[in-house]
Design an enzyme around this catalytic site. Structure first.
Site, short mmCIF file in Angstrom:
data_model
loop_
_atom_site.label_atom_id
_atom_site.label_comp_id
_atom_site.label_asym_id
_atom_site.label_seq_id
_atom_site.Cartn_x
_atom_site.Cartn_y
_atom_site.Cartn_z
N ASP A 116 0.89 -1.16 0.00
CA ASP A 116 0.00 0.00 0.00
C ASP A 116 0.93 1.21 0.00
OD1 ASP A 116 -2.00 -1.83 0.36
OD2 ASP A 116 -2.81 -0.94 2.19
N HIS A 142 4.56 -7.55 -0.19
CA HIS A 142 4.17 -8.77 -0.89
C HIS A 142 4.86 -8.84 -2.25
CE1 HIS A 142 0.70 -9.56 1.92
NE2 HIS A 142 0.98 -8.29 2.18
N SER A 176 8.48 3.67 4.77
CA SER A 176 9.67 3.45 3.97
C SER A 176 9.34 3.45 2.49
CB SER A 176 10.35 2.15 4.38
OG SER A 176 11.70 2.16 3.96
#
Length: 261
Positions: free
Chosen positions: A86, A142, A226
């Site tokens: 995200d 992911h 990050s």
């Protein structure tokens, strides 16, 4: 008043000792007291969280939260590349023959980022994409593709902010920060997933074991906000035409397609 304080502590902190103290506080039981206000200030979507807010014992546990199984749908198309996080897609472009890219007016070296000239050769004239995670985002990473992990390595010792101000005013943050790099071999070619730390050393934890990764499978997680940099071998990636930076994206959403190089 609270929001500027969070911004100073979490988004802008980069000193060795201040980062150490923040890390220690975030993992302490005392930090549980600010979990509700943090969730409110950063507008966290509590409905998609696997646990209720009261069940997170520390601020760190909230940062690395997992989501309900149905919270993210992974694009099933065989050739689709999906967002690994995200995030906000901050920049997309072509890696020059010199290995340089330009982000927020600053020039970065992919050679310096990867630290490996043999690996670098695959990505010259290929495509890069930069995805920035703020403290409000879900922090699990992911796999953007299905493939085999052919190499994984760690570089860098310090981490500085990688938000838009850090990218604009920092000193080669994407190429110098602590980072964990995973290279995947797909049936179309190579893809590198560069996980860039933003706050302090070892802010990236790898969770995947083995060499095979399925698209959408969890690889790692960040402690605090990050950046992920995706690198694609020349000629194998075509970006989705709807994406124009800055562009909000979620895990599993299609960012482009792979084709034979």
């Amino acid at each position: 008043m609270i929001q500027p304080l969070y911004r100073i502590l979490i988004e802008l902190t980069n000193g060795r000792w201040t980062s150490f103290l923040l890390k220690r506080f975030a993992r302490s039981r005392v930090s549980r007291l600010i979990v509700p206000s943090f969730a409110r200030i950063y507008h966290l979507n509590q409905e998609e969280m696997e646990k209720e807010l009261k069940d997170y014992p520390t601020l760190h546990d909230l940062f690395i939260r997992t989501l309900k199984n149905e919270a993210r749908e992974i694009d099933p198309s065989i050739d689709a590349v999906v967002s690994p996080v995200d995030a906000v897609i901050e920049d997309i472009g072509t890696i020059k023959e010199t290995s340089q890219i330009e982000v927020k007016g600053k020039v970065y070296s992919i050679e310096e980022m990867l630290g490996d000239q043999e690996v670098l050769k695959k990505y010259l004239n290929g495509t890069y994409m930069i995805l920035y995670l703020s403290p409000s985002h879900y922090h699990r990473i992911h796999s953007p593709v299905s493939g085999k992990v052919t190499k994984q390595w760690t570089l860098g010792t310090k981490s500085y902010p990688v938000n838009k101000w850090g990218l604009k005013y920092g000193v080669r943050t994407l190429a110098k920060n602590y980072r964990v790099i995973s290279e995947l071999m797909t049936e179309f070619g190579h893809v590198a997933v560069v996980k860039v730390g933003a706050m302090f050393v070892n802010s990236i934890e790898t969770t995947h074991q083995g060499t095979e990764l399925e698209k959408g499978e969890e690889m790692a997680y960040f402690s605090f906000g990050s950046t992920v940099v995706l690198l694609f071998e020349k000629g194998i990636f075509r970006i989705d035409s709807l994406i124009q930076p800055p562009y909000d994206i979620k895990v599993g959403q299609k960012i482009g397609v792979l084709n034979k190089g």
